[in-house]
Design a protein around this motif. Structure first.
Motif, mmCIF file in Angstrom:
data_model
loop_
_atom_site.group_PDB
_atom_site.id
_atom_site.type_symbol
_atom_site.label_atom_id
_atom_site.label_comp_id
_atom_site.label_asym_id
_atom_site.label_seq_id
_atom_site.Cartn_x
_atom_site.Cartn_y
_atom_site.Cartn_z
ATOM 1 N N LEU A 104 10.788 1.504 -10.922
ATOM 2 C CA LEU A 104 10.414 2.718 -11.646
ATOM 3 C C LEU A 104 8.895 2.807 -11.656
ATOM 4 C CD1 LEU A 104 12.739 2.575 -14.828
ATOM 5 C CD2 LEU A 104 13.145 3.810 -12.675
ATOM 6 N N LYS A 105 8.354 3.909 -11.157
ATOM 7 C CA LYS A 105 6.910 4.142 -11.207
ATOM 8 C C LYS A 105 6.627 5.088 -12.363
ATOM 9 C CE LYS A 105 4.103 4.324 -7.652
ATOM 10 N NZ LYS A 105 3.437 4.709 -6.371
ATOM 11 N N ILE A 106 6.066 4.541 -13.424
ATOM 12 C CA ILE A 106 5.792 5.329 -14.628
ATOM 13 C C ILE A 106 4.770 6.417 -14.303
ATOM 14 C CG2 ILE A 106 5.016 5.258 -17.036
ATOM 15 C CD1 ILE A 106 5.545 2.145 -16.853
ATOM 16 N N VAL B 283 6.124 4.901 1.165
ATOM 17 C CA VAL B 283 5.894 6.272 1.641
ATOM 18 C C VAL B 283 6.585 7.264 0.721
ATOM 19 C CG1 VAL B 283 5.488 5.828 4.098
ATOM 20 C CG2 VAL B 283 7.821 6.065 3.273
ATOM 21 N N ASN B 284 5.947 8.418 0.555
ATOM 22 C CA ASN B 284 6.520 9.490 -0.258
ATOM 23 C C ASN B 284 7.371 10.401 0.616
ATOM 24 O OD1 ASN B 284 5.068 9.229 -2.995
ATOM 25 N ND2 ASN B 284 3.404 9.100 -1.493
ATOM 26 N N ILE B 285 8.494 10.787 0.086
ATOM 27 C CA ILE B 285 9.424 11.643 0.821
ATOM 28 C C ILE B 285 9.592 12.939 0.045
ATOM 29 C CG2 ILE B 285 11.851 11.825 1.557
ATOM 30 C CD1 ILE B 285 10.187 9.785 3.205
ATOM 31 N N ILE C 249 10.686 3.417 -0.175
ATOM 32 C CA ILE C 249 10.676 4.874 -0.120
ATOM 33 C C ILE C 249 10.560 5.427 -1.531
ATOM 34 C CG2 ILE C 249 12.231 6.830 0.296
ATOM 35 C CD1 ILE C 249 12.747 5.709 3.019
ATOM 36 N N GLU C 250 9.547 6.296 -1.736
ATOM 37 C CA GLU C 250 9.315 6.862 -3.067
ATOM 38 C C GLU C 250 9.925 8.263 -3.145
ATOM 39 O OE1 GLU C 250 5.324 6.602 -4.545
ATOM 40 O OE2 GLU C 250 5.177 4.444 -4.149
ATOM 41 N N ILE C 251 10.858 8.391 -4.081
ATOM 42 C CA ILE C 251 11.520 9.668 -4.342
ATOM 43 C C ILE C 251 11.220 9.988 -5.798
ATOM 44 C CG2 ILE C 251 13.819 10.784 -4.466
ATOM 45 C CD1 ILE C 251 13.578 9.735 -1.707
ATOM 46 N N VAL D 225 0.847 -1.197 0.000
ATOM 47 C CA VAL D 225 0.000 0.000 0.000
ATOM 48 C C VAL D 225 0.881 1.245 0.000
ATOM 49 C CG1 VAL D 225 -2.093 -0.904 1.086
ATOM 50 C CG2 VAL D 225 -0.190 -0.135 2.537
ATOM 51 N N GLU D 226 0.404 2.273 -0.716
ATOM 52 C CA GLU D 226 1.086 3.561 -0.666
ATOM 53 C C GLU D 226 0.325 4.467 0.298
ATOM 54 O OE1 GLU D 226 1.490 5.711 -4.396
ATOM 55 O OE2 GLU D 226 2.698 7.290 -3.447
ATOM 56 N N ALA D 227 1.052 5.076 1.231
ATOM 57 C CA ALA D 227 0.446 6.019 2.171
ATOM 58 C C ALA D 227 0.396 7.392 1.520
ATOM 59 C CB ALA D 227 1.261 6.072 3.457
ATOM 60 N N LEU E 113 11.603 5.143 -7.911
ATOM 61 C CA LEU E 113 11.621 6.469 -8.527
ATOM 62 C C LEU E 113 10.208 6.773 -9.000
ATOM 63 C CD1 LEU E 113 14.868 7.053 -10.606
ATOM 64 C CD2 LEU E 113 14.385 7.619 -8.225
ATOM 65 N N ASP E 114 9.584 7.749 -8.348
ATOM 66 C CA ASP E 114 8.186 8.116 -8.587
ATOM 67 C C ASP E 114 8.091 9.080 -9.771
ATOM 68 O OD1 ASP E 114 5.478 8.202 -8.102
ATOM 69 O OD2 ASP E 114 5.646 9.004 -6.077
ATOM 70 N N ASP E 115 6.904 9.136 -10.358
ATOM 71 C CA ASP E 115 6.612 10.058 -11.469
ATOM 72 C C ASP E 115 7.676 9.941 -12.555
ATOM 73 O OD1 ASP E 115 4.616 10.776 -9.736
ATOM 74 O OD2 ASP E 115 5.542 12.647 -9.110
HETATM 75 MG MG MG Z 1 4.161 8.168 -4.749
#
Ligand code: MG
Ligand code: C2E
Ligand code: MG
Ligand code: MG
Length: 288
Positions: free
Chosen positions: A200-202, A117-119, A149-151, A58-60, A179-181
């Protein structure tokens, strides 16, 4: 005349920026109050493994239940939290709260559940960042192997040496990095091959253009191929419909997340969703 005009212009800008500063100050004050009053809340959005059809993670995602203004989305207050420095306290709260919550779910039977989690960039460039994370993991008894950890790609590319340095430390703790976005920042395979990342999160904007926009399709294919070459996981965010899901399945994109499965949910609703759908134990009914 010129002087007069100059004066008016000055006054206009003065009033304008003054009211903006006033708004900001009010928001900052509200934010500090809301931290004390517990008005911030985490929502959780499941992440699905395309190959098995199971929810793995899950993503918070933070929400602000403002006492007068209602629910405020992060895009409206994270920038102010960053400018004022409140992000450090808020960001720590996010990691601690998410670890506590997901640990609870793990103990309650969803043992394999992972957490993303997003940082924020300010947290990432804070010299205590890694030790803060480490302390929270110890305090909440959260297994670092279950933390991702999503950066954003842009954050990592801003200072690649710094990113490598931080990622190595997180990796040594057992934490994984996404790596987000991804795709918005135009970094090449050459740039990312040196980063010790796991996923990698497209970026969602490309997924939303599927299957009509050829350019988006090429970018998605390229990113999935890149991930495969680097032997890391590919994930698509903002999957909203069956066409997009089937397209991504066909390309062997490893993971998906989006409204098609469910929007982010408050904790109690997320728990119910897991129980009702048993998605951790049974496959999601893919149409394929
Ligand atoms: Mg994210
Ligand atoms: P993100 O990390 O890329 O998160 C994904 C965003 O897409 C979330 O927006 C989510 O609600 C939304 N989303 C999920 N599925 C779909 C879909 O199918 N279609 C569309 N159009 N959108 C979808 P949200 O929650 O408003 O968050 C926006 C951004 O704010 C996040 O982007 C992240 O960068 C930041 N953010 C959220 N929570 C936190 C936090 O706790 N700390 C920090 N530093 N940043 C956060
Ligand atoms: Mg994203
Ligand atoms: Mg996004």
């Amino acid at each position: 005349r010129a002087k007069e005009k100059g004066k008016n212009t000055y006054e206009f800008y003065y009033n304008h920026s003054d009211s903006k500063a006033g708004d900001r100050l009010a928001l900052e004050k509200d934010m500090r109050k809301s931290i004390i009053n517990n008005d911030f809340e985490l929502y959780y959005q499941p992440q699905v493994n395309t190959h098995t059809g199971k929810v793995t993670s899950v993503e918070a995602l933070i929400r602000w239940n403002h006492p007068e203004k209602g629910v405020i989305a992060p895009s409206h207050f994270i920038p102010i939290a960053e400018e004022t420095g409140i992000i450090h306290e808020l960001g720590e709260w996010v990691v601690r709260q998410a670890c506590k919550q997901v640990r609870k779910w793990q103990v309650d039977g969803f043992a394999e559940l992972q957490l993303s989690v997003n940082i924020s960039i300010k947290q990432f460039y804070n010299k205590n960042f890694v030790s803060v994370i480490k302390d929270i993991l110890e305090e909440t008894k959260f297994d670092p192997k279950n933390l991702d950890i999503e950066i954003t790609e842009t954050m990592a590319m801003k200072d690649v040496d710094h990113a490598i340095h931080i990622f190595e430390q997180l990796k040594a703790l057992g934490i994984s990095i996404s790596l987000d976005d991804f795709g918005k920042g135009y970094s090449s395979l050459n740039h990312i091959k040196d980063l010790p990342i796991n996923r990698l999160k497209i970026d969602g904007s490309f997924i939303q253009d599927v299957p009509t926009n050829q350019e988006a399709i090429i970018i998605i294919k390229t990113i999935i191929a890149m991930a495969r070459t680097l032997n890391i996981t590919s994930m698509a965010e903002h999957v909203e419909n069956e066409d997009q899901l089937n397209f991504l399945k066909q390309l062997n994109c490893d993971e998906m997340q989006g409204y098609y499965f469910t929007p982010p949910m408050p904790a109690n609703k997320a728990k119910k969703w897991f129980e009702e759908h048993s998605y951790l134990h049974e496959k999601i009914p893919f149409s394929s």
